[in-house]
Write an enzyme that holds these catalytic residues in place. Structure first.
Site, PDB file in Angstrom:
ATOM      1  N   GLU A 177       1.772   1.775  -3.483  1.00 64.55           N
ATOM      2  CA  GLU A 177       0.535   2.191  -4.177  1.00 64.55           C
ATOM      3  C   GLU A 177       0.209   3.656  -3.888  1.00 64.55           C
ATOM      4  O   GLU A 177      -0.241   4.390  -4.764  1.00 64.55           O
ATOM      5  CB  GLU A 177      -0.610   1.262  -3.766  1.00 64.55           C
ATOM      6  CG  GLU A 177      -0.385  -0.160  -4.291  1.00 64.55           C
ATOM      7  CD  GLU A 177      -1.339  -1.189  -3.694  1.00 64.55           C
ATOM      8  OE1 GLU A 177      -1.395  -1.298  -2.452  1.00 64.55           O
ATOM      9  OE2 GLU A 177      -2.031  -1.877  -4.457  1.00 64.55           O
ATOM     10  N   GLY A 199       0.804  -1.222   0.000  1.00 68.25           N
ATOM     11  CA  GLY A 199       0.000   0.000   0.000  1.00 68.25           C
ATOM     12  C   GLY A 199       0.836   1.272   0.000  1.00 68.25           C
ATOM     13  O   GLY A 199       0.377   2.320  -0.466  1.00 68.25           O
TER      14      GLY A 199
HETATM   15  N1  CAA Z   1       1.738  -3.598   8.785  1.00 70.85           N
HETATM   16  C1  CAA Z   1       1.811  -3.590  10.129  1.00 70.85           C
HETATM   17  N2  CAA Z   1       2.971  -3.475  10.813  1.00 70.85           N
HETATM   18  C2  CAA Z   1       4.109  -3.365  10.098  1.00 70.85           C
HETATM   19  C3  CAA Z   1       4.117  -3.365   8.686  1.00 70.85           C
HETATM   20  C4  CAA Z   1       2.854  -3.476   8.020  1.00 70.85           C
HETATM   21  N3  CAA Z   1       2.764  -3.437   6.694  1.00 70.85           N
HETATM   22  N4  CAA Z   1       5.385  -3.252   8.261  1.00 70.85           N
HETATM   23  C5  CAA Z   1       6.156  -3.184   9.364  1.00 70.85           C
HETATM   24  N5  CAA Z   1       5.384  -3.250  10.480  1.00 70.85           N
HETATM   25  C6  CAA Z   1       5.823  -3.228  11.878  1.00 70.85           C
HETATM   26  C7  CAA Z   1       6.469  -4.534  12.282  1.00 70.85           C
HETATM   27  O1  CAA Z   1       5.493  -5.483  12.643  1.00 70.85           O
HETATM   28  C8  CAA Z   1       7.304  -4.077  13.454  1.00 70.85           C
HETATM   29  O2  CAA Z   1       6.472  -3.928  14.565  1.00 70.85           O
HETATM   30  P1  CAA Z   1       6.882  -4.583  16.004  1.00 70.85           P
HETATM   31  O3  CAA Z   1       8.136  -3.842  16.388  1.00 70.85           O
HETATM   32  O4  CAA Z   1       5.711  -4.291  16.874  1.00 70.85           O
HETATM   33  O5  CAA Z   1       7.139  -6.031  15.750  1.00 70.85           O
HETATM   34  C9  CAA Z   1       7.765  -2.696  13.043  1.00 70.85           C
HETATM   35  O6  CAA Z   1       6.852  -2.261  12.037  1.00 70.85           O
HETATM   36  C10 CAA Z   1       9.172  -2.663  12.452  1.00 70.85           C
HETATM   37  O7  CAA Z   1       9.209  -3.601  11.392  1.00 70.85           O
HETATM   38  P2  CAA Z   1      10.327  -4.747  11.266  1.00 70.85           P
HETATM   39  O8  CAA Z   1      10.828  -5.127  12.615  1.00 70.85           O
HETATM   40  O9  CAA Z   1       9.778  -5.823  10.410  1.00 70.85           O
HETATM   41  O10 CAA Z   1      11.454  -3.919  10.518  1.00 70.85           O
HETATM   42  P3  CAA Z   1      12.597  -4.533   9.558  1.00 70.85           P
HETATM   43  O11 CAA Z   1      13.569  -3.424   9.329  1.00 70.85           O
HETATM   44  O12 CAA Z   1      13.115  -5.803  10.089  1.00 70.85           O
HETATM   45  O13 CAA Z   1      11.834  -4.849   8.181  1.00 70.85           O
HETATM   46  C11 CAA Z   1      10.324  -4.390   6.369  1.00 70.85           C
HETATM   47  C12 CAA Z   1      11.294  -3.814   7.427  1.00 70.85           C
HETATM   48  C13 CAA Z   1      11.122  -5.178   5.325  1.00 70.85           C
HETATM   49  C14 CAA Z   1       9.634  -3.213   5.709  1.00 70.85           C
HETATM   50  C15 CAA Z   1       9.330  -5.332   7.074  1.00 70.85           C
HETATM   51  O14 CAA Z   1       8.750  -4.629   8.183  1.00 70.85           O
HETATM   52  C16 CAA Z   1       8.208  -5.794   6.187  1.00 70.85           C
HETATM   53  O15 CAA Z   1       8.394  -6.680   5.374  1.00 70.85           O
HETATM   54  N6  CAA Z   1       6.997  -5.209   6.369  1.00 70.85           N
HETATM   55  C17 CAA Z   1       5.828  -5.612   5.623  1.00 70.85           C
HETATM   56  C18 CAA Z   1       5.867  -5.125   4.181  1.00 70.85           C
HETATM   57  C19 CAA Z   1       4.678  -5.649   3.414  1.00 70.85           C
HETATM   58  O16 CAA Z   1       4.503  -6.844   3.249  1.00 70.85           O
HETATM   59  N7  CAA Z   1       3.820  -4.717   2.946  1.00 70.85           N
HETATM   60  C20 CAA Z   1       2.639  -5.063   2.209  1.00 70.85           C
HETATM   61  C21 CAA Z   1       1.464  -5.092   3.123  1.00 70.85           C
HETATM   62  S1  CAA Z   1       0.026  -5.762   2.367  1.00 70.85           S
HETATM   63  C22 CAA Z   1      -0.647  -4.494   1.489  1.00 70.85           C
HETATM   64  O17 CAA Z   1      -0.139  -3.389   1.413  1.00 70.85           O
HETATM   65  C23 CAA Z   1      -1.924  -4.891   0.832  1.00 70.85           C
HETATM   66  C24 CAA Z   1      -2.564  -3.968  -0.110  1.00 70.85           C
HETATM   67  O18 CAA Z   1      -2.051  -3.523  -1.135  1.00 70.85           O
HETATM   68  C25 CAA Z   1      -3.985  -3.679   0.096  1.00 70.85           C
END
Ligand code: CAA
Length: 259
Positions: free
Chosen positions: A114, A111
């Protein structure tokens, strides 16, 4: 108006919006969408600002996607509603008649990518990482990602990045046309402001009409060429049109009023 998850800063005639959920890497939860909806639906169109910068709080992320933690409660119809609502809000950004530039200061995933793609341009920090990783979560992009990535980088690369979920670094995003510029991290917002200041000297009605005509190219219900000649005719009736031509012949800077 004070928003729960958006910081608003007015700088002269430009507004900087910061998605402010740093601990969740600025993930878009329902409240953040409500904030964006109100700002781009109710505030931005009549604001005195000529343009907007969207960025993310903290050093790490622009926006790391939809808030995955809210997904657990979603069922079919709810999910469909969430996706449609996100799309509708991003259309408000895309269709705004004032320029909106994403200052992508870190992860722009799902998102977040996006959101950046719904903006009219993207300035990327050297640390920016773009991607649509949704298939890795067993879902698909839901806020226009499958459509706008194709528009911006073409079908072949859009297929590759969306099916693999690979992240794209800033240089690659620039090469593929997803990013307009790549700048040192600390210059991300200032570069976006620099571009908006350049646009600020142009006729505001003309700027809005160009945004509409270019958007119409991608709207199957519209004929972009027709939008262009109709828009040309409308703009020719404005005071700004006379002012632009007069300023040119008088060899002076145009003083546009938006009328
Ligand atoms: N939603 C909710 N929480 C999120 C998040 C998300 N998309 N991305 C990161 N966070 C949170 C993590 O859960 C973490 O929280 P806690 O400390 O409470 O555990 C905090 O942010 C820090 O994140 P990380 O510890 O994971 O940080 P990192 O540096 O190790 O990794 C990252 C960074 C690669 C961005 C990793 O956080 C990640 O992969 N995030 C998810 C990315 C993703 O998959 N986005 C797509 C979401 S689906 C979507 O967007 C659908 C749509 O189009 C409608």
């Amino acid at each position: 108006m004070k928003y729960e998850n958006l910081l608003i800063e007015e700088r002269d005639n430009i507004t900087i919006l910061t998605v402010n959920r740093e601990k969740a890497l600025n993930a878009l939860n329902v409240q953040t969408f409500s904030d964006l909806d109100h700002f781009f639906g109710e505030v931005a169109p009549s604001s005195k600002s000529m343009g907007f910068v969207v960025t993310g709080a903290g050093e790490k992320a622009f926006v790391a996607g939809a808030d995955i933690k809210e997904f657990f409660s979603l069922k079919g119809e709810d999910a469909k509603w969430l996706s449609k609502r996100g799309q509708d809000i991003f259309f408000k950004i895309e269709q705004l008649k004032k320029p909106v530039i994403a200052a992508v200061n870190g992860f722009a995933l799902g998102g977040g990518c996006e959101l950046a793609m719904a903006c009219h341009m993207r300035v990327a920090s050297e640390k920016a990482r773009f991607g649509l990783p949704e298939v890795g979560l067993g879902i698909i992009p839901g806020y226009g990602g499958t459509q706008r990535l194709v528009q911006l980088i073409g079908k072949s690369k859009a297929m590759e990045y969306t099916l693999t979920g690979d992240m794209m670094d800033a240089t690659t995003a620039l090469q593929l046309g997803l990013a307009n510029h790549v700048v040192p991290h600390e210059e991300c917002v200032s570069k976006a402001i620099e571009i908006l200041n350049k646009i600020a000297s142009k006729g505001p009605l003309a700027v809005g009409m160009v945004i509409k005509c270019i958007n119409d190219h991608f709207d199957e219900n519209k004929n972009g060429f027709e939008s262009e000649y109709t828009g040309f005719g409308e703009i020719a009736l404005t005071e700004d049109f006379i002012e632009g031509a007069t300023a040119f012949t008088e060899k002076r800077k145009a003083n546009y009023t938006g009328k």
